[in-house]
Design an enzyme around this catalytic site. Structure first.
Site, short mmCIF file in Angstrom:
data_model
loop_
_atom_site.label_atom_id
_atom_site.label_comp_id
_atom_site.label_asym_id
_atom_site.label_seq_id
_atom_site.Cartn_x
_atom_site.Cartn_y
_atom_site.Cartn_z
N LYS A 117 4.15 4.54 -2.25
CA LYS A 117 4.13 3.39 -3.17
C LYS A 117 3.27 3.67 -4.40
CE LYS A 117 6.60 0.40 -0.97
NZ LYS A 117 6.85 -0.69 -0.10
N LYS A 121 14.73 6.77 3.79
CA LYS A 121 15.07 5.53 4.51
C LYS A 121 15.67 4.50 3.56
CE LYS A 121 11.10 2.56 4.12
NZ LYS A 121 11.01 1.18 4.37
N LYS A 141 14.30 -1.59 0.29
CA LYS A 141 14.60 -2.66 -0.68
C LYS A 141 14.07 -2.33 -2.07
CE LYS A 141 12.19 -5.77 2.20
NZ LYS A 141 10.83 -6.01 2.68
N1 AQP Z 1 15.36 1.84 6.72
C1 AQP Z 1 14.81 1.19 7.75
N2 AQP Z 1 15.23 1.43 9.02
C2 AQP Z 1 14.69 0.76 10.06
N3 AQP Z 1 13.71 -0.16 9.93
C3 AQP Z 1 13.25 -0.42 8.69
N4 AQP Z 1 12.31 -1.26 8.22
C4 AQP Z 1 12.24 -1.15 6.88
N5 AQP Z 1 13.13 -0.25 6.45
C5 AQP Z 1 13.78 0.24 7.55
C6 AQP Z 1 11.53 -2.16 9.05
O1 AQP Z 1 11.74 -3.48 8.56
C7 AQP Z 1 10.54 -4.24 8.71
C8 AQP Z 1 10.25 -4.89 7.37
O2 AQP Z 1 9.16 -4.37 6.78
P1 AQP Z 1 8.63 -4.68 5.33
O3 AQP Z 1 9.08 -5.94 4.79
O4 AQP Z 1 7.16 -4.44 5.41
O5 AQP Z 1 9.31 -3.54 4.49
P2 AQP Z 1 9.04 -2.00 4.49
O6 AQP Z 1 8.69 -1.47 5.83
O7 AQP Z 1 8.07 -1.70 3.39
O8 AQP Z 1 10.49 -1.40 4.13
P3 AQP Z 1 11.52 -1.97 3.12
O9 AQP Z 1 11.99 -3.30 3.63
O10 AQP Z 1 12.64 -1.05 2.85
O11 AQP Z 1 10.71 -2.15 1.80
P4 AQP Z 1 10.13 -1.03 0.83
O12 AQP Z 1 11.23 -0.70 -0.13
O13 AQP Z 1 9.03 -1.75 0.16
O14 AQP Z 1 9.72 0.16 1.61
C9 AQP Z 1 9.49 -3.28 9.26
O15 AQP Z 1 9.40 -3.41 10.66
C10 AQP Z 1 10.04 -1.93 8.91
O16 AQP Z 1 9.62 -0.90 9.78
#
Ligand code: AQP
Length: 326
Positions: A110, A192, A195
Site C-alpha cells: 500500500k 490477488k 478492490k
Molecule cells: N483476492 C482475494 N481472495 C480471497 N480473499 C480475499 N480477501 C481480499 N481479497 C481477497 C479477503 O477479504 C476480506 C476483506 O478484507 P479487506 O476489506 O480488509 O480488504 P483487503 O484484504 O485489503 O483486500 P481487498 O478487498 O482486495 O482490498 P485492497 O485492494 O485494499 O487490497 C479479508 O478477509 C481478505 O483476506
C-alpha cells in the site's frame, strides 16, 4: 467459541472478498458466536470521501445481510461506534516494535501504491486489527490469505501483553479456506483480486450487472493453448477461472475439467459468466429489497453496537486495570 472478522467499506466488494471471507462467515454462524464488523476506521488509512464513506458503510451492512449473515445469531456492527477499538490500539502500540510493522506485506504494497500519503495510520493498520480481534476474546479469525500475517502479529502482541501484564488475552487462530484463500485478478493471475486494482476488469464486484460480468469474463486474460485444465504453474489464468467456477457452482475442479473436455476457452467463459450472474442475482435482489427498508438495517446495527459494546468495555476495563491506568 467466538469468531471475529471484518471488511473495509471502501465501495466495492468483490468475489474474492465473498469467497475468502463472507462465505466462510455464513457457514461459521452455526458453530461460533460471531462478530462481523464493518471496519470503517481501517478504511480511512487510505483517503476516503466522507459522504461516500458513510454511504458505503451502510451499503456494506446491507450487503452482509443480503449475503446471508443472520443478525438473530450474529453481531453485526460498525467499528467506529465502539470506541474501545482505538483505545486498545493505543495500548498495543506501546508494545509493538516498529520493525515488526515494517515487515508487513500489505503495508509495503500500500505504501508503494500511495507514495504521497504513507500515513502513520496505514503503518499502524495491523495494530488496529489486533485490537479489533483481541477486544472480543476471539478464538478464530476467518479471512483470506492476504490477512494471515496480520493475524500472526495479533497473536504475537497478545502473547507479549500476557507476558508483561499477566494473562489477559486469548490467542486467536487464523481460519483460511484453502480453496478460496486467494482469488486472483481477472486481468493478472499473478496478483490477488483487489478492490484497489487500477482497472475494474480486475474483479467481479457483487454489485456488477449481468452485462458487466459478461464483459469482464470475456476480457479476462487466458493462457496459451486451449485446454481447460487445472495447472496453476503452467496455466495460472485458467486455474483461477476454474477455481471461481468451482466455488460458484459447488462442482469439483475435476468435474468441470471433464465438462469442458474438447471445448474451447470461449464456451468455458460464456458458461462461467452465466453461472456468476445466476449466483449473484439472488444476493443483488435481496440487497435491493433491504435498501427499501433501511430502517431495518439501522436497527440491526444498533443492536449489534449494544452487544459489542458490553464485551469491548469489559475487556478494556481489564486491560486498563492490568496496566495501572486510572
Ligand atoms: N483476492 C482475494 N481472495 C480471497 N480473499 C480475499 N480477501 C481480499 N481479497 C481477497 C479477503 O477479504 C476480506 C476483506 O478484507 P479487506 O476489506 O480488509 O480488504 P483487503 O484484504 O485489503 O483486500 P481487498 O478487498 O482486495 O482490498 P485492497 O485492494 O485494499 O487490497 C479479508 O478477509 C481478505 O483476506
Amino acid at each position: 467459541m467466538r469468531a471475529f472478522s471484518g471488511i473495509q467499506p471502501t465501495g466495492i466488494i468483490h468475489i474474492g472478498n465473498y469467497f475468502g471471507a463472507i462465505k466462510q462467515w455464513i457457514d461459521l454462524q452455526q458453530k461460533f458466536e460471531c462478530f462481523f464488523c464493518i471496519v470503517n476506521q481501517h478504511a480511512i488509512t487510505i483517503p476516503q470521501n466522507p459522504k461516500a464513506l458513510k454511504k458505503n458503510t451502510i451499503d456494506l451492512a446491507t450487503l452482509y445481510l443480503a449475503c446471508g449473515l443472520n443478525p438473530e445469531i450474529s453481531t453485526i456492527f460498525i467499528q467506529s461506534e465502539i470506541k474501545q477499538h482505538t483505545e486498545l490500539t493505543w495500548i498495543l502500540n506501546t508494545i509493538t516494535k516498529i520493525s515488526e510493522l515494517e515487515r508487513m506485506t500489505q503495508f509495503k504494497e500500500k505504501a508503494k501504491q500511495h507514495r504521497k500519503n504513507v500515513n502513520v495510520g496505514l503503518f499502524d493498520y495491523p495494530v488496529l486489527m489486533a485490537a479489533d480481534i483481541l477486544l472480543y476474546k476471539t478464538d478464530v479469525v476467518p479471512v483470506g490469505e492476504d490477512q494471515k500475517q496480520h493475524v500472526e502479529i495479533t497473536r504475537t502482541l497478545a502473547r507479549r501483553f500476557n507476558k508483561i501484564y499477566g494473562q489477559t488475552f486469548k490467542i486467536p487462530e487464523v481460519l483460511i479456506k484453502k480453496e478460496s484463500a486467494r482469488i486472483m485478478g481477472l486481468d493478472n493471475p499473478f496478483k490477488k483480486m483487489s478492490k484497489s486494482a487500477k482497472s475494474p476488469l480486475n474483479y467481479i464486484a457483487l454489485d456488477d450487472s449481468p452485462e458487466l460480468i459478461f464483459e469482464k469474463i470475456q476480457k479476462a486474460v487466458t493462457d496459451s493453448g486451449k485446454e481447460i485444465v487445472y495447472n496453476p504453474q503452467k496455466k495460472p489464468a485458467i486455474a483461477n477461472l476454474l477455481t471461481i467456477f468451482s466455488l460458484i457452482t459447488g462442482k469439483s475442479i475435476k468435474e468441470i475439467e471433464k465438462e469442458f473436455q474438447g471445448k474451447g476457452y470461449s464456451e468455458f467463459k460464456q458458461k462461467l459468466a452465466y453461472e456468476i450472474i445466476e449466483f449473484l442475482s439472488p444476493i443483488q435482489a435481496k440487497k435491493r429489497d433491504l435498501q427499501k427498508n433501511e430502517k431495518y438495517v439501522f436497527q440491526v446495527l444498533e443492536i449489534g453496537k449494544e452487544k459489542a459494546k458490553i464485551i469491548a468495555k469489559e475487556t478494556m476495563n481489564r486491560v486498563n486495570e492490568k496496566i495501572g491506568l486510572i
